[in-house]
Design a protein around this motif. Structure first.
Motif, PDB file in Angstrom:
ATOM      1  N   ALA A  10       0.844  -1.189   0.000  1.00 42.37           N
ATOM      2  CA  ALA A  10       0.000   0.000   0.000  1.00 42.37           C
ATOM      3  C   ALA A  10       0.878   1.236   0.000  1.00 42.37           C
ATOM      4  O   ALA A  10       1.888   1.297   0.698  1.00 42.37           O
ATOM      5  N   ALA A  11       0.488   2.214  -0.816  1.00 47.21           N
ATOM      6  CA  ALA A  11       1.208   3.483  -0.843  1.00 47.21           C
ATOM      7  C   ALA A  11       0.866   4.282   0.412  1.00 47.21           C
ATOM      8  O   ALA A  11      -0.281   4.287   0.874  1.00 47.21           O
ATOM      9  N   THR A  12       1.853   4.993   0.968  1.00 46.84           N
ATOM     10  CA  THR A  12       1.694   5.668   2.254  1.00 46.84           C
ATOM     11  C   THR A  12       2.314   7.058   2.207  1.00 46.84           C
ATOM     12  O   THR A  12       3.453   7.217   1.746  1.00 46.84           O
ATOM     13  N   LEU A  13       1.556   8.039   2.674  1.00 46.78           N
ATOM     14  CA  LEU A  13       2.074   9.379   2.939  1.00 46.78           C
ATOM     15  C   LEU A  13       2.224   9.474   4.453  1.00 46.78           C
ATOM     16  O   LEU A  13       1.241   9.354   5.188  1.00 46.78           O
ATOM     17  N   PHE A  14       3.453   9.698   4.952  1.00 42.64           N
ATOM     18  CA  PHE A  14       3.703   9.546   6.387  1.00 42.64           C
ATOM     19  C   PHE A  14       4.417  10.758   6.955  1.00 42.64           C
ATOM     20  O   PHE A  14       5.084  11.527   6.254  1.00 42.64           O
ATOM     21  N   ASP A  15       4.252  10.914   8.262  1.00 45.64           N
ATOM     22  CA  ASP A  15       4.988  11.884   9.069  1.00 45.64           C
ATOM     23  C   ASP A  15       5.396  11.153  10.335  1.00 45.64           C
ATOM     24  O   ASP A  15       4.592  10.987  11.265  1.00 45.64           O
ATOM     25  N   ARG A  16       6.624  10.675  10.393  1.00 45.94           N
ATOM     26  CA  ARG A  16       7.070   9.837  11.501  1.00 45.94           C
ATOM     27  C   ARG A  16       7.161  10.616  12.808  1.00 45.94           C
ATOM     28  O   ARG A  16       6.910  10.072  13.888  1.00 45.94           O
ATOM     29  N   ARG A  17       7.527  11.882  12.750  1.00 44.10           N
ATOM     30  CA  ARG A  17       7.661  12.660  13.983  1.00 44.10           C
ATOM     31  C   ARG A  17       6.314  12.871  14.672  1.00 44.10           C
ATOM     32  O   ARG A  17       6.218  12.811  15.897  1.00 44.10           O
ATOM     33  N   ARG A  18       5.279  13.144  13.893  1.00 44.87           N
ATOM     34  CA  ARG A  18       3.950  13.374  14.467  1.00 44.87           C
ATOM     35  C   ARG A  18       3.116  12.093  14.544  1.00 44.87           C
ATOM     36  O   ARG A  18       2.000  12.133  15.050  1.00 44.87           O
ATOM     37  N   GLY A  19       3.655  10.982  14.047  1.00 43.31           N
ATOM     38  CA  GLY A  19       2.916   9.725  14.115  1.00 43.31           C
ATOM     39  C   GLY A  19       1.661   9.744  13.262  1.00 43.31           C
ATOM     40  O   GLY A  19       0.601   9.296  13.699  1.00 43.31           O
ATOM     41  N   ARG A  20       1.781  10.238  12.025  1.00 42.47           N
ATOM     42  CA  ARG A  20       0.621  10.338  11.137  1.00 42.47           C
ATOM     43  C   ARG A  20       0.935   9.629   9.821  1.00 42.47           C
ATOM     44  O   ARG A  20       2.065   9.658   9.344  1.00 42.47           O
ATOM     45  N   ALA A  21      -0.107   9.035   9.243  1.00 45.08           N
ATOM     46  CA  ALA A  21       0.058   8.367   7.951  1.00 45.08           C
ATOM     47  C   ALA A  21      -1.288   8.270   7.263  1.00 45.08           C
ATOM     48  O   ALA A  21      -2.322   8.075   7.906  1.00 45.08           O
ATOM     49  N   ILE A  22      -1.272   8.458   5.947  1.00 42.12           N
ATOM     50  CA  ILE A  22      -2.438   8.237   5.103  1.00 42.12           C
ATOM     51  C   ILE A  22      -2.083   7.112   4.150  1.00 42.12           C
ATOM     52  O   ILE A  22      -1.106   7.200   3.399  1.00 42.12           O
ATOM     53  N   VAL A  23      -2.877   6.042   4.181  1.00 48.67           N
ATOM     54  CA  VAL A  23      -2.581   4.827   3.426  1.00 48.67           C
ATOM     55  C   VAL A  23      -3.617   4.674   2.324  1.00 48.67           C
ATOM     56  O   VAL A  23      -4.826   4.780   2.576  1.00 48.67           O
ATOM     57  N   ALA A  24      -3.143   4.465   1.099  1.00 47.28           N
ATOM     58  CA  ALA A  24      -4.032   4.229  -0.040  1.00 47.28           C
ATOM     59  C   ALA A  24      -4.479   2.776  -0.038  1.00 47.28           C
ATOM     60  O   ALA A  24      -3.659   1.866   0.002  1.00 47.28           O
ATOM     61  N   ARG A  25      -5.781   2.572  -0.081  1.00 43.66           N
ATOM     62  CA  ARG A  25      -6.339   1.231  -0.109  1.00 43.66           C
ATOM     63  C   ARG A  25      -6.601   0.791  -1.536  1.00 43.66           C
ATOM     64  O   ARG A  25      -6.591   1.580  -2.480  1.00 43.66           O
ATOM     65  N   THR A  26      -6.849  -0.490  -1.720  1.00 47.69           N
ATOM     66  CA  THR A  26      -7.056  -1.041  -3.060  1.00 47.69           C
ATOM     67  C   THR A  26      -8.383  -0.619  -3.675  1.00 47.69           C
ATOM     68  O   THR A  26      -8.552  -0.718  -4.882  1.00 47.69           O
ATOM     69  N   ASP A  27      -9.333  -0.143  -2.880  1.00 44.98           N
ATOM     70  CA  ASP A  27     -10.635   0.266  -3.409  1.00 44.98           C
ATOM     71  C   ASP A  27     -10.674   1.759  -3.736  1.00 44.98           C
ATOM     72  O   ASP A  27     -11.738   2.382  -3.704  1.00 44.98           O
ATOM     73  N   SER A  28      -9.505   2.365  -4.032  1.00 47.14           N
ATOM     74  CA  SER A  28      -9.384   3.778  -4.413  1.00 47.14           C
ATOM     75  C   SER A  28      -9.766   4.718  -3.288  1.00 47.14           C
ATOM     76  O   SER A  28     -10.051   5.890  -3.527  1.00 47.14           O
ATOM     77  N   ARG A  29      -9.780   4.252  -2.071  1.00 47.44           N
ATOM     78  CA  ARG A  29     -10.039   5.101  -0.920  1.00 47.44           C
ATOM     79  C   ARG A  29      -8.781   5.180  -0.061  1.00 47.44           C
ATOM     80  O   ARG A  29      -7.827   4.446  -0.272  1.00 47.44           O
ATOM     81  N   HIS A  30      -8.803   6.122   0.870  1.00 45.49           N
ATOM     82  CA  HIS A  30      -7.650   6.315   1.747  1.00 45.49           C
ATOM     83  C   HIS A  30      -8.106   6.208   3.199  1.00 45.49           C
ATOM     84  O   HIS A  30      -9.257   6.528   3.534  1.00 45.49           O
ATOM     85  N   GLU A  31      -7.202   5.776   4.042  1.00 46.89           N
ATOM     86  CA  GLU A  31      -7.503   5.710   5.460  1.00 46.89           C
ATOM     87  C   GLU A  31      -6.363   6.339   6.250  1.00 46.89           C
ATOM     88  O   GLU A  31      -5.199   6.320   5.817  1.00 46.89           O
ATOM     89  N   THR A  32      -6.706   6.925   7.366  1.00 45.26           N
ATOM     90  CA  THR A  32      -5.708   7.591   8.199  1.00 45.26           C
ATOM     91  C   THR A  32      -5.289   6.672   9.338  1.00 45.26           C
ATOM     92  O   THR A  32      -6.084   5.865   9.844  1.00 45.26           O
ATOM     93  N   ARG A  33      -4.019   6.796   9.726  1.00 47.37           N
ATOM     94  CA  ARG A  33      -3.482   6.022  10.839  1.00 47.37           C
ATOM     95  C   ARG A  33      -2.684   6.957  11.732  1.00 47.37           C
ATOM     96  O   ARG A  33      -1.890   7.758  11.237  1.00 47.37           O
ATOM     97  N   LYS A  34      -2.886   6.829  13.015  1.00 54.49           N
ATOM     98  CA  LYS A  34      -2.165   7.648  13.985  1.00 54.49           C
ATOM     99  C   LYS A  34      -1.418   6.731  14.938  1.00 54.49           C
ATOM    100  O   LYS A  34      -1.842   5.611  15.216  1.00 54.49           O
ATOM    101  N   GLY A  35      -0.318   7.231  15.431  1.00 56.67           N
ATOM    102  CA  GLY A  35       0.512   6.446  16.336  1.00 56.67           C
ATOM    103  C   GLY A  35       1.897   6.251  15.753  1.00 56.67           C
ATOM    104  O   GLY A  35       2.334   6.975  14.847  1.00 56.67           O
TER     105      GLY A  35
END
Length: 560
Positions: free
Chosen positions: A264-289
């Motif tokens: 999965a393609a990921t746009l991330f910010d390691r310092r702030r613990g943020r990431a947006i992950v591209a899903r296979t259904d053309s949608r995106h989901e956010t992840r924190k931590g």
């Protein structure tokens, strides 16, 4: 660890609005809010209801739009997270605007805006930004000409309504023009072709792909990590502002992350613990931590894009960082780049396999030729030397045999030179030769060389066969006769060449030797089998007493 440096190249300019849909939408929202506020201020008949509340609402909406524009320009994370709330707010604002301005003869009941939007969207789908610009110009010009015509004939035209229509049309055309040019006007991705021989350019492919990806996205640095399925090493190539370093890393955290990472393609910010992950259904989901990304940690990158590379050689990832104004839109283009890089690596792997197969084929063919010609001739020469030794003991004159052996060596030297020339220049498949004459000369030569009786049975006249096929059949007959003499102890070999009912070639080789023993009855002569299979033919071995017989059928038409 190996390192390779390449020359630094100048970086291309970074376009502020390329792939930045959030910024374009936020800026357009501010412009529409300003235009709507000015339109109401200049129209003495508006607002139709609650003027103080209406102006307060519009000023608040303008301030809200300015805040959203600042967020879109500063934080890709909050711009993406607030998208749903902003959309609901825009819908509510539209409904409120309708309430404050709706009248029996007002602008919002006119079909002009709805029809213009339909035309512009239709142009976007069919022709891209060129169609949008043309359609928008036609609509603006036709609206202006219609207004001038009405004024000329004394009809009452509301200048405020006309100006609003033209302003809304211009703003909408600008937005759709950007949409069409950014989504459909981009050239297809095509990685540059590296120099060198296909199959030996893996490093060049990776370095060229890094430079292309860095300039396409507008990144300051890029890296590729590839882990081969059968090797414990991870190849890491890093392009830091044009300086390329190639490193090979052993087993460790990076190899473990490549082995376990989801595709999965990921746009991330390691310092702030943020990431947006591209899903296979053309949608995106956010992840924190905690964001664990092995290649980013290895390259000491805090914020960037990480996209998996799918390749037949193994798993890999593409990392991009120092991207000016990075946002969610970059995930799509980075994914396309990673796909092209994987395809380029697969093409290089296929070229390497094809090259290895070609080399192996040449080696096998050369080994067969040396075995069936030089090796067997030397074995026959050894037989003749033993016979010459007996002649000397018996006091017989050795000169005739020595002269015959010198002629045989001279002839074999010519055959060897011909084989070397064929390897250098290749053989023309269109040339033909008389197969019967070639085999007749060969059987006579083999009879003298091995001191046996040879016989050729063939259809009278010529049988014209391709020269490459004739060469292969000559080698088959040489090998068969040598095997019959050396292993079967024969004194006579018969060769028959015929054509079957489908005009295909049939070659039969029989001898009067001992034949095959019970242990060797199931064995097949390797060199002969390989040659027959390469010609697409069939080989049948008949075990007789005495001797043995080889039946060969080749699916090739002969001419007379």
């Amino acid at each position: 660890m190996t390192e390779t440096m390449t020359e630094k190249k100048p970086e291309s300019g970074r376009r502020k609005f390329n792939r930045k849909s959030g910024r374009v939408l936020a800026t357009s929202r501010v412009l529409i809010a300003v235009a709507f506020l000015l339109a109401l201020a200049l129209d003495p008949t508006q607002p139709a209801r609650n003027p103080h509340l209406c102006y307060g609402f519009l000023i608040g909406y303008l301030a809200w739009s300015l805040l959203l524009m600042a967020i879109a320009w500063c934080s890709w994370w909050h711009d993406f997270r607030l998208a749903g709330i902003v959309h609901v707010t825009d819908i509510a604002s539209f409904l409120a605007a309708v309430y404050f301005t709706e009248t029996s003869n007002g602008e919002f009941i006119s079909p002009f805006t709805a029809f213009a939007v339909f035309l512009l969207i239709n142009a976007t789908i069919r022709w891209g930004w060129n169609g949008i610009v043309g359609t928008a110009l036609i609509l603006l010009l036709s609206n202006g000409l219609a207004a001038a015509f009405l004024v000329a004939y004394g009809y009452d035209v509301d200048p405020y309504r006309f100006a609003r229509r033209q302003t809304y049309m211009v703003l909408l055309s600008i937005m759709l023009t950007w949409l069409g040019s950014d989504r459909r006007g981009r050239p297809p991705l095509a990685l540059p072709e590296p120099p060198g021989i296909p199959g030996e350019r893996r490093v060049q492919v990776m370095s060229g792909a890094l430079a292309y990806a860095r300039h396409s996205i507008g990144a300051g640095g890029a890296a590729i990590a590839l882990a081969q399925d059968e090797e414990p090493w991870v190849d890491v190539m890093r392009d830091d502002d044009g300086a390329v370093i190639h490193t090979r890393i052993g087993p460790g955290p990076l190899a473990d992350s490549l082995a376990s990472r989801d595709c999965a393609a990921t746009l991330f910010d390691r310092r702030r613990g943020r990431a947006i992950v591209a899903r296979t259904d053309s949608r995106h989901e956010t992840r924190k931590g905690l964001v664990e990304i092995g290649l980013a940690a290895h390259c000491n990158v805090d914020t960037g894009l990480l996209v998996p590379i799918c390749s037949a050689a193994g798993k890999g990832v593409l990392l991009l960082w120092d991207i000016a104004d990075v946002c969610v839109d970059d995930l799509g283009e980075a994914t396309g780049l990673a796909r092209e890089i994987g395809l380029a690596l697969d093409r290089e792997e296929m070229a390497a396999l094809a090259q290895s197969a070609a080399v192996a084929g040449v080696r096998n063919a050369l080994a067969r030729d040396l075995h069936d010609s030089v090796a067997q001739f030397l074995a026959g020469t050894q037989f003749r030397l033993e016979a010459l030794r007996r002649w000397l003991r018996e006091g017989r004159d050795p000169d005739p045999e020595i002269i015959a052996m010198k002629d045989a060596l001279r002839h074999e030297q010519g055959q060897l030179r011909a084989m070397i020339e064929r390897l250098r220049l290749g053989e023309s498949g269109d040339r033909g030769t008389d197969l019967v004459a070639e085999l007749a000369a060969l059987t006579d030569e083999l009879g003298h060389h091995w001191r046996i009786i040879t016989k050729l049975d063939a259809t009278p006249g010529q049988l014209v066969a391709p020269i490459a096929l004739t060469y292969e059949l000559r080698q088959v007959v040489r090998e068969a006769v040598a095997n019959a003499v050396r292993h079967g102890g024969c004194s006579q070999v018969s060769v028959a060449v015929t054509r079957d009912e489908r005009d295909a070639l049939r070659l039969s080789i029989s001898d009067d030797g001992r034949g095959f023993s019970d242990e060797c009855a199931k064995m097949r002569p390797r060199s002969i089998s390989e040659r027959v299979e390469a010609l697409g033919g069939r080989l049948q071995i008949c075990h007789g007493h005495p001797g043995a017989r080889l039946e060969i059928q080749i699916p090739v038409r002969l001419t007379t």
